[in-house]
Design a protein around this motif. Sequence first.
Motif, short mmCIF file in Angstrom:
data_model
loop_
_atom_site.label_atom_id
_atom_site.label_comp_id
_atom_site.label_asym_id
_atom_site.label_seq_id
_atom_site.Cartn_x
_atom_site.Cartn_y
_atom_site.Cartn_z
N ARG A 45 0.83 -1.20 0.00
CA ARG A 45 0.00 0.00 0.00
C ARG A 45 0.87 1.26 0.00
N THR A 46 0.30 2.33 -0.48
CA THR A 46 0.97 3.63 -0.46
C THR A 46 0.10 4.70 0.19
N ALA A 47 -1.21 4.51 0.17
CA ALA A 47 -2.12 5.52 0.71
C ALA A 47 -1.85 5.77 2.18
N LYS A 48 -1.90 7.03 2.58
CA LYS A 48 -1.71 7.46 3.96
C LYS A 48 -0.30 7.18 4.49
N LEU A 49 0.66 6.94 3.59
CA LEU A 49 2.04 6.72 3.99
C LEU A 49 2.95 7.72 3.27
N ALA A 50 4.15 7.94 3.83
CA ALA A 50 5.09 8.87 3.20
C ALA A 50 5.54 8.35 1.84
N SER A 51 5.71 7.03 1.75
CA SER A 51 6.10 6.39 0.49
C SER A 51 5.83 4.90 0.61
N VAL A 52 6.01 4.17 -0.48
CA VAL A 52 5.79 2.73 -0.45
C VAL A 52 6.76 2.05 0.51
N LYS A 53 7.92 2.66 0.75
CA LYS A 53 8.89 2.08 1.67
C LYS A 53 8.31 1.89 3.06
N THR A 56 -11.30 2.22 2.90
CA THR A 56 -11.13 2.04 1.46
C THR A 56 -9.64 2.05 1.16
N ILE A 57 -9.28 1.53 0.01
CA ILE A 57 -7.86 1.50 -0.36
C ILE A 57 -7.29 2.92 -0.41
N SER A 58 -8.08 3.87 -0.90
CA SER A 58 -7.60 5.25 -0.96
C SER A 58 -7.42 5.84 0.43
N ASN A 59 -8.10 5.28 1.42
CA ASN A 59 -7.93 5.72 2.81
C ASN A 59 -6.89 4.91 3.56
N GLY A 60 -6.21 4.01 2.85
CA GLY A 60 -5.15 3.22 3.47
C GLY A 60 -5.54 1.83 3.91
N ALA A 61 -6.71 1.32 3.50
CA ALA A 61 -7.16 -0.02 3.92
C ALA A 61 -6.11 -1.07 3.53
#
Length: 682
Positions: A515-523, A647-652
Amino acid sequence: MIQQPIYTVKSGDTLWGISHKTGVDINHLAKINNLHGKALHTLRIGQTITLPATTALHDTTLDINILDLTFKPIKNAHLKLEYDGDLHEVTANSNGVVSNIHINDHAQGLKVQFRGIDGKYILIAEHKTLPLGRKLLTLTSREVVLKGAYYAKPGAQRQTKTSIKHEIVRANNGVHIKPKGATPKPDAALGAAPTSVNKETRVEGGIPVQVAATIFTEGNLLLSPGNEKYRKLILASAQRYGFTPHTLAALIDAEASKSKDTWEADSFNKSTNAAGLTQFLRSTWLEMMAEPRSLMNQRLKQEQKFDKIIGELDSSGEYCLYSVKGSGKNQIKEELSSTLIANLLKWRFTPEYAIDTAALYGKINLEKLAKRGLNVASLAPEDLAKVMYLAHHEGAGGAVAVIKGTLDDKRAKKNLPKQVGNIQAASLFARFKDNHVEAYSYWLYTYTDSKINVAHFMVKSAGVAPKNAAKIAETLGAPIIPKPAEKVAAKAPALLTKAGASEGWHDPLDSCTLRTAKLASVKSATFGMVRNGGKKAHQGIDLKADPGTPIYAVANGKVVAFSHDVSPGKGYGRTITLAVDIQDLQKKQRDLVLAKKADAEVVYFFYAHLKNIDANINVNKNAEIAIAKGTIIGTTGDTGNANGMDTISNGAHLHFEVRLEEHPRTKLLDRLDPKPFINQCN
């Protein structure tokens, strides 16, 4: 003397591997060999594993609880059980229980005969089919009343119905509900129920044969002593909505949480948040609050001086209640305060409202079915409960689809494994030649029969012959569902000689993407010191997934722990821990573990922030449950500190960890990077 077959452990063997080689269910192997905890993962070369005499997969495992007419256990009761084409004589223990009756073919049904003190057997229950899985069958002999500690006598000959009723009242003095005033308080004392052992029971349906008279009257309502306190409420609600009291009692029994034979008015299900005697969810309870016919609606309008109460979904999909005062241009509509809503939800624990609402909810479902073209008015009173339960289980639209034969094949194929597990579903699909709709409809009808039995709540029921659910559906125009094909005994697969015969791997999700949503980056979704600019550890990986996405057992293993702590904003939320013998892993994953810990025998896979956990895991909360690779064990969610990530856009996401210890130390100790374990991770 016939010797029990055994298997000798060889190098590389695991219990899953032996299960696969011999065709014996792993849970059964563990039980008959008294293997639990670490012993499941520490088999020794040369160790002997006892095998059962038969390797057939049982459809149903029954425990039978035999009671007399006053709900006292019949100690050392002698029974004849007819199932799988054979007759079996058994004796109950001192608590009136016969345990672990393994039935190979549920479709052949069960007959139960009880031996009276005259030595003659009488038929007390007959099931045309049985539900799949493990069930507790509580049977009440209509012919026997116990006197003293050990002496049983024929009740019909020497004790009248009136004397039995008085005996029940005397035994439970002080627990009967007194008539209430016009505006009863939701916390009115009901009196203490009899002391009982905490144990959930399910009363399964049977066809009573030993009966004396045809009667549908107030006095013919049969309740256990602990439930006598609900009698007046059941009678009043049944009359209010045009049901027989036995119909309503059967519906309540199907939904209520139980302590021994008593319905629990204060029960709360942490998994679903259903509450009260009739286990209503928040949204459904509030919907019924807006129904003008409900007692709750009438009381609320009277106390708050509302002209009307309406319910609507807000923009987030949550059900809200609004008060309406006045009319026309002078109409004022206001949302009820959160404080008032919280108090209204507490009414679920008030039996008067719980029973009234359950009855009204059933009536509304019947009305919905009628609007969709089903002639429910043609049904006999004793058959209405099963139709209402079908509508409750499937929703009105779903029940109509099943009855009219318009159920979608994909939905049937998806739903049955959720209800009975993958193994039982595959077996039933095969017996219906992969007609998924017929298989699911058959299961639903037999399950309804196992949950609802109106005659069980009648002291005397001669002339009353409740139909099974399939026959009721046919009366309403449903296609005839054939019986499943005769079950062919499962053959044990040929013995395999190579080690690791059960090894394998299944990714935790159908599609694994960081996931990437709600995070600084995919890392930040990966494993290691990746949070807060490298100052904070992330102990697993986050795989994006909408709530409700199925999660899978990554390998053959044992569920050794799960949690239902769903405190918002706190911790991992709902979780599952799967323990896997490394010999049951695919070579790639096994090498990853051994590279970190050369002497590792077991590795643990941890799933977090879940919405649901498979019902078979929940039911067996006190035991470690063997799970086959690829089995759906739950669904993703937004529990714990993932609250609001809906939701995925909310970081699910699914938080997934690989652990060398079931309870690892802090930060990254005793943990491995999960990403290399996953075959396809984007």
